[in-house]
Design a protein around this motif. Structure first.
Motif, mmCIF file in Angstrom:
data_model
loop_
_atom_site.group_PDB
_atom_site.id
_atom_site.type_symbol
_atom_site.label_atom_id
_atom_site.label_comp_id
_atom_site.label_asym_id
_atom_site.label_seq_id
_atom_site.Cartn_x
_atom_site.Cartn_y
_atom_site.Cartn_z
ATOM 1 N N SER A 185 -25.384 -79.925 89.304
ATOM 2 C CA SER A 185 -26.251 -79.550 90.146
ATOM 3 C C SER A 185 -25.801 -78.954 91.486
ATOM 4 O O SER A 185 -24.710 -78.117 91.208
ATOM 5 C CB SER A 185 -27.456 -80.663 90.532
ATOM 6 N N CYS A 186 -26.337 -79.030 92.398
ATOM 7 C CA CYS A 186 -26.025 -78.155 93.871
ATOM 8 C C CYS A 186 -24.431 -78.192 93.946
ATOM 9 O O CYS A 186 -24.198 -77.283 94.621
ATOM 10 C CB CYS A 186 -26.924 -78.605 94.947
ATOM 11 N N CYS A 187 -23.734 -79.389 94.062
ATOM 12 C CA CYS A 187 -22.310 -79.447 94.050
ATOM 13 C C CYS A 187 -21.513 -78.360 93.391
ATOM 14 O O CYS A 187 -20.549 -77.909 93.740
ATOM 15 C CB CYS A 187 -21.782 -80.950 93.693
ATOM 16 N N ALA A 188 -22.031 -77.963 92.247
ATOM 17 C CA ALA A 188 -21.574 -77.063 91.491
ATOM 18 C C ALA A 188 -21.324 -75.602 92.143
ATOM 19 O O ALA A 188 -20.343 -74.901 91.962
ATOM 20 C CB ALA A 188 -22.081 -76.509 90.148
ATOM 21 N N ALA A 219 -19.417 -82.162 88.960
ATOM 22 C CA ALA A 219 -20.225 -81.727 90.300
ATOM 23 C C ALA A 219 -21.684 -81.726 89.977
ATOM 24 O O ALA A 219 -22.117 -80.942 89.705
ATOM 25 C CB ALA A 219 -19.404 -80.401 90.385
ATOM 26 N N GLY A 220 -22.146 -83.096 90.382
ATOM 27 C CA GLY A 220 -23.609 -82.915 90.540
ATOM 28 C C GLY A 220 -24.288 -84.501 90.162
ATOM 29 O O GLY A 220 -23.456 -85.181 89.825
ATOM 30 N N THR A 221 -25.644 -84.353 90.125
ATOM 31 C CA THR A 221 -26.352 -85.471 89.874
ATOM 32 C C THR A 221 -26.188 -85.948 88.390
ATOM 33 O O THR A 221 -26.642 -85.207 87.581
ATOM 34 C CB THR A 221 -27.696 -85.341 90.350
ATOM 35 N N VAL A 222 -25.822 -86.970 88.079
ATOM 36 C CA VAL A 222 -25.704 -87.486 86.727
ATOM 37 C C VAL A 222 -26.680 -88.298 86.597
ATOM 38 O O VAL A 222 -26.794 -89.543 86.865
ATOM 39 C CB VAL A 222 -24.243 -88.323 86.485
ATOM 40 N N GLY A 236 -18.891 -85.107 95.108
ATOM 41 C CA GLY A 236 -20.064 -85.359 95.739
ATOM 42 C C GLY A 236 -20.616 -86.773 95.952
ATOM 43 O O GLY A 236 -20.045 -87.674 94.992
ATOM 44 N N ALA A 237 -21.428 -86.793 96.653
ATOM 45 C CA ALA A 237 -22.267 -88.202 96.874
ATOM 46 C C ALA A 237 -22.913 -88.748 95.720
ATOM 47 O O ALA A 237 -23.003 -89.809 95.287
ATOM 48 C CB ALA A 237 -23.049 -88.288 98.051
ATOM 49 N N CYS A 238 -23.639 -88.051 95.001
ATOM 50 C CA CYS A 238 -24.380 -88.220 93.953
ATOM 51 C C CYS A 238 -23.403 -88.637 92.670
ATOM 52 O O CYS A 238 -23.715 -89.947 92.094
ATOM 53 C CB CYS A 238 -25.053 -87.005 93.279
ATOM 54 N N THR A 239 -22.409 -88.049 92.423
ATOM 55 C CA THR A 239 -21.415 -88.401 91.418
ATOM 56 C C THR A 239 -20.799 -89.741 91.450
ATOM 57 O O THR A 239 -20.507 -90.461 90.767
ATOM 58 C CB THR A 239 -20.625 -87.412 90.982
ATOM 59 N N GLY A 247 -25.946 -91.186 95.447
ATOM 60 C CA GLY A 247 -26.004 -90.414 96.568
ATOM 61 C C GLY A 247 -27.522 -90.749 97.207
ATOM 62 O O GLY A 247 -27.780 -91.846 97.168
ATOM 63 N N MET A 248 -27.983 -89.676 97.309
ATOM 64 C CA MET A 248 -29.488 -89.895 97.974
ATOM 65 C C MET A 248 -30.702 -90.058 96.962
ATOM 66 O O MET A 248 -31.691 -90.400 97.345
ATOM 67 C CB MET A 248 -30.044 -88.735 99.024
ATOM 68 N N TYR A 249 -30.099 -89.998 95.760
ATOM 69 C CA TYR A 249 -30.991 -90.328 94.644
ATOM 70 C C TYR A 249 -31.032 -91.921 94.193
ATOM 71 O O TYR A 249 -30.524 -92.403 93.327
ATOM 72 C CB TYR A 249 -30.842 -89.555 93.317
ATOM 73 N N ALA A 259 -16.151 -87.351 99.070
ATOM 74 C CA ALA A 259 -17.481 -87.452 99.977
ATOM 75 C C ALA A 259 -17.965 -86.154 100.264
ATOM 76 O O ALA A 259 -17.372 -85.119 100.378
ATOM 77 C CB ALA A 259 -16.941 -88.352 101.009
ATOM 78 N N GLY A 260 -19.221 -86.312 100.549
ATOM 79 C CA GLY A 260 -19.895 -85.036 101.001
ATOM 80 C C GLY A 260 -21.227 -84.607 100.268
ATOM 81 O O GLY A 260 -21.284 -85.178 98.947
ATOM 82 N N CYS A 261 -21.861 -83.920 100.849
ATOM 83 C CA CYS A 261 -23.373 -83.744 100.034
ATOM 84 C C CYS A 261 -23.784 -82.254 100.478
ATOM 85 O O CYS A 261 -24.751 -82.259 101.527
ATOM 86 C CB CYS A 261 -24.264 -84.749 100.289
ATOM 87 N N PRO A 262 -23.076 -81.202 99.846
ATOM 88 C CA PRO A 262 -22.166 -81.377 99.082
ATOM 89 C C PRO A 262 -20.779 -81.146 99.959
ATOM 90 O O PRO A 262 -20.697 -80.896 100.979
ATOM 91 C CB PRO A 262 -22.197 -79.826 98.378
ATOM 92 N N PRO A 263 -19.613 -81.524 99.133
ATOM 93 C CA PRO A 263 -18.408 -81.456 99.763
ATOM 94 C C PRO A 263 -18.155 -79.870 100.068
ATOM 95 O O PRO A 263 -18.267 -79.181 99.407
ATOM 96 C CB PRO A 263 -17.413 -81.977 99.046
HETATM 97 S S1 SF4 Z 1 -24.023 -84.644 96.397
HETATM 98 FE FE1 SF4 Z 1 -25.396 -83.523 97.427
HETATM 99 S S2 SF4 Z 1 -24.936 -81.419 96.929
HETATM 100 FE FE2 SF4 Z 1 -23.759 -82.632 95.585
HETATM 101 S S3 SF4 Z 1 -25.192 -82.849 93.579
HETATM 102 FE FE3 SF4 Z 1 -25.818 -84.443 95.084
HETATM 103 S S4 SF4 Z 1 -27.402 -83.948 96.080
HETATM 104 FE FE4 SF4 Z 1 -26.275 -82.101 95.152
#
Ligand code: SF4
Lengths: 164, 173
Positions: free
Chosen positions: B37-40, B74-77, B102-105, B109-111, B131-135
């Motif tokens: 997802s977005c980290c990509a 890179a992304g939400t799994v 990224g935080a998700c992986t 993260g926020m999910y 770390a980072g959203c996205p890094p």
């Molecule tokens: S860490 Fe942030 S930017 Fe990366 S996949 Fe998750 S929501 Fe998207």
């Protein structure tokens, strides 16, 4: 004639035996009626030359948790001719979760209904391809119901095995 | 004394095979871009001329796991996707490394909810958590340099005589 009068007049004329509850809130029109009439009403609203609600924007459901009729299915439809949208609502009780599918009226309703089934467990009769939308097919719960915990039920979704 | 100067002067230099192999290995880490997802998007940005991952020998993004040795997740799994990620990871030839970008992986993260795996280390090994959203792309490059440092410390024998893991037979019907 404004939209509310027009829709009320048309529906009353076509379906004198059906009870419609037509309400207006913040200029959004909602039509509530019994779920067994959904296919007839839907095809009428779509095909009537004066209304032409040809676009089904969304099908979803509401879980009222403690209400007598626990669920309500909601259809958002749009008329390109009138440039306005109305909302159709029908109550569904937990004892009988089935509703007739409108996927044959609006093709887009196909996936929306699958999503509604996936998230709320509403069964749509005569649906052309009735499967879950997001969750794995063997998942047993309906995540958007109020009694489903936010973090899910541990072990209900399998993870791959870790090596070593 | 720099390597070139030494070569010019003496015409030879001494080293160990381990150091040479590790140097070769770490200077060409071919990433498997597992962009979910977005980290990509930031991962793609690190490949562009501005950040230029080629400076670190990793410009060859292989879209087949068989030719890569570092997986950038890179992304939400989600739970549904986790099986795919693991299957692709299993197909990469050893030795292999994993960056959880990224935080998700790294942690969900926020999910913080039912469909998202709260950290991919629940089902596969991870070398770097980023770390980072996205890094930012520089952050990804930093992670890559850390991986290179890690690879630089390995010995050739670390990877020898390791039994191949049994892969599950997947039936397609
Ligand atoms: S860490 Fe942030 S930017 Fe990366 S996949 Fe998750 S929501 Fe998207």
């Amino acid at each position: 004639m404004d939209l509310k009068e027009l829709v009320t007049y048309k529906l009353k004329e076509k379906f004198p035996e059906v009870e419609f509850d037509i309400t207006d809130y913040k200029e959004q029109l909602a039509v509530t009626f019994d779920k067994k009439n959904i296919v007839n009403v839907a095809s009428f609203l779509k095909d009537d030359p004066d209304l032409q609600f040809k676009l089904c924007e969304d099908v979803t459901a509401i879980d009222w948790a403690r209400r007598k009729n626990r669920f309500a299915v909601v259809y958002h439809i749009f008329s390109l001719k009138l440039n306005s949208r109305i909302r159709l609502k029908s109550d569904v009780d937990e004892s009988d979760l089935s509703v007739d599918s409108v996927a044959f009226v609006w093709k887009t309703a196909d996936w929306h209904e699958r999503e509604t089934y996936d998230m709320y467990g509403i069964i749509f009769n005569n649906h052309p391809d009735f499967r879950r939308m997001y969750m794995p097919e063997e998942f047993e719960y309906y995540p958007l119901r109020k009694d489903f915990p936010l973090m899910g039920i541990p072990g209900s979704l399998p993870l791959p095995k870790k090596d070593e | 004394m720099g390597l070139e100067a030494k070569l010019k002067q003496d015409g030879f230099f001494t080293s160990t095979v381990d150091a040479l192999v590790a140097w070769a290995r770490k200077s060409a880490v071919w990433p498997m871009p597992m962009g979910i997802s977005c980290c990509a998007i930031e991962m793609m940005a690190s490949g562009d001329p501005r950040y230029d991952i080629a400076r670190f020998g990793s410009e060859v993004m292989r879209f087949t796991p068989r030719q890569s040795d570092c997986m950038i997740v890179a992304g939400t799994v989600t739970y549904k996707m986790s099986h795919v990620v693991k299957k692709i990871y299993d197909q990469m030839p050893a030795p292999k490394w994993v960056i959880a970008m990224g935080a998700c992986t790294s942690s969900g993260g926020m999910y913080r909810s039912y469909p998202v795996v709260q950290g991919i280390d629940q089902f596969m090994p991870v070398d770097i958590y980023l770390a980072g959203c996205p890094p930012r792309p520089d952050n990804l490059l930093n992670a890559l340099m850390q991986i290179q440092e890690k690879i630089g410390r390995t010995k050739a024998r670390d990877f020898q005589d390791r039994p191949l893991p049994e892969l599950p037979v997947i039936q397609n019907n």
